[in-house]
Design a protein around this motif. Structure first.
Motif, PDB file in Angstrom:
ATOM      1  N   GLY A 202      43.370  34.962 -27.485  1.00  0.00           N
ATOM      2  CA  GLY A 202      43.023  34.369 -26.195  1.00  0.00           C
ATOM      3  C   GLY A 202      41.801  33.483 -26.283  1.00  0.00           C
ATOM      4  N   SER A 267      47.296  38.784 -24.417  1.00  0.00           N
ATOM      5  CA  SER A 267      46.637  37.571 -24.906  1.00  0.00           C
ATOM      6  C   SER A 267      46.810  36.422 -23.913  1.00  0.00           C
ATOM      7  N   ALA A 271      43.636  34.529 -22.218  1.00  0.00           N
ATOM      8  CA  ALA A 271      43.507  33.078 -22.349  1.00  0.00           C
ATOM      9  C   ALA A 271      43.470  32.407 -20.979  1.00  0.00           C
TER      10      ALA A 271
END
Length: 353
Positions: A202, A267, A271
């Motif tokens: 991320g 992830s 992100a």
């Protein structure tokens, strides 16, 4: 006496203001179109890859396997080609707009899977699709425009110390996570992968989008010699490539270390949350907006993220299972971004490993 401008000056000013407004609108709609093009291409590519996998598993006849391989090749090609409009979109529209469209991609994938893969649409997913659509609509209508970021500012002014400080801290944290992930003394603790891999992935993806956004404010060199006289543009391109390769490597490593149904949603969430933070705190995309616009667009971005998680929530109960066999094909993947394709042909892949 006060020297008032002549009557001929006012029409010229109005024309300049009108042309400027048209330029801003055309830039925004071009970037928005590229972002949705990325959404469509990556969604179709992912669906074709999934169709290829199901076809390969249903019949092992040579002609069926050839059709399956062709579908896989077309799907991967579309999925990878979707990265180009995504990169261009980040240079034309604010990050928060691109992020909400990325969340909306899951709506498109779910619809395509329901129509072409005959996957059942559950109530939770339907609620997530409505939330994603509503959040994206709010952010597109009330969100920032690129003009509010200082589109006419020189690169040296736009690259303020706050951006450099943020990138420095993120780079140090990313290096620390990579060192911990690859140190021999930590390899015995398999549970550590569940923390370091989603965090590092991320972070790498969010950092890549910082350079992706900033490069839109840097004028590329006109000649080859200009690259060496003003290397900022080349350094930013190299940074985007290096962070993209790091993101791709971490995705491959995570596929072997932890369940995909946990890694990709987590992830993706990290992100997306980091990009929301960058949009507000680093780039100040909401600074020139009215309070009601800030509330509505921020709420839209948050609703889009919640909707994406409702469509594909992380299955934490799978932690500790290196090999996963699932009967539900819709749990097989989570298309977080066009830079993360399923790159193995159907005959070589295991089920959802």
């Amino acid at each position: 006496l006060i020297d008032l401008p002549s009557r001929a000056v006012w029409p010229r000013r109005r024309r300049r203001h009108s042309l400027r407004a048209m330029e801003v609108d055309s830039r925004f709609f071009l970037g928005l179109g590229l972002s949705f093009l990325n959404c469509v291409l990556s969604s179709i590519g992912f669906t074709l890859q999934r169709k290829s996998q199901l076809l390969s598993e249903s019949d092992h006849a040579p002609d069926v396997q050839r059709r399956s391989w062709v579908l896989w090749a077309v799907g991967v090609s579309l999925y990878i080609s979707a990265a180009a409009p995504d990169v261009l979109a980040y240079t034309l529209v604010p990050q928060v707009v691109c992020v909400t469209v990325a969340c909306f991609r899951l709506v498109v994938v779910t619809i395509l899977a329901h129509i072409f893969l005959e996957e059942r649409l559950q109530r939770r997913e339907a609620v997530g699709m409505v939330a994603c659509s509503l959040g994206t609509f709010l952010c597109l209508i009330y969100g920032p425009r690129i003009a509010e970021l200082g589109a006419e500012m020189p690169a040296a002014d736009f690259y303020h110390p706050q951006v450099w400080s943020y990138l420095g801290v993120c780079l140090l944290l990313l290096l620390l996570l990579l060192v911990v992930e690859h140190m021999e003394c930590f390899k015995a603790n398999n549970g550590l992968h569940y923390v370091t891999l989603p965090l590092a992935t991320g972070l790498a993806f969010a950092m890549e989008k910082v350079f992706n956004t900033e490069i839109g404010f840097v004028r590329p060199p006109n000649t080859l010699s200009g690259i060496f006289r003003e290397p900022l543009w080349l350094c930013m391109v190299a940074s985007i490539g290096a962070l993209g390769a790091t993101d791709f490597y971490l995705n491959l490593r995570a596929a072997a270390k932890m369940p995909v149904q946990v890694f990709l949603p987590v992830s993706f969430t990290l992100a997306t949350a980091l990009q929301f933070f960058q949009s507000i705190a680093i780039f100040g995309e909401f600074a020139a907006m009215l309070p009601v616009q800030v509330v509505l667009s921020s709420s839209g971005a948050l609703i889009s993220l919640v909707g994406a998680l409702l469509i594909q929530p992380p299955r934490f109960t799978l932690l500790g299972h290196e090999e996963l066999k699932t009967e539900d094909p819709e749990e097989a993947g989570f298309p977080a971004d066009a830079s993360r394709p399923m790159t193995a042909p159907p005959a070589w892949t295991a089920d959802c490993e």
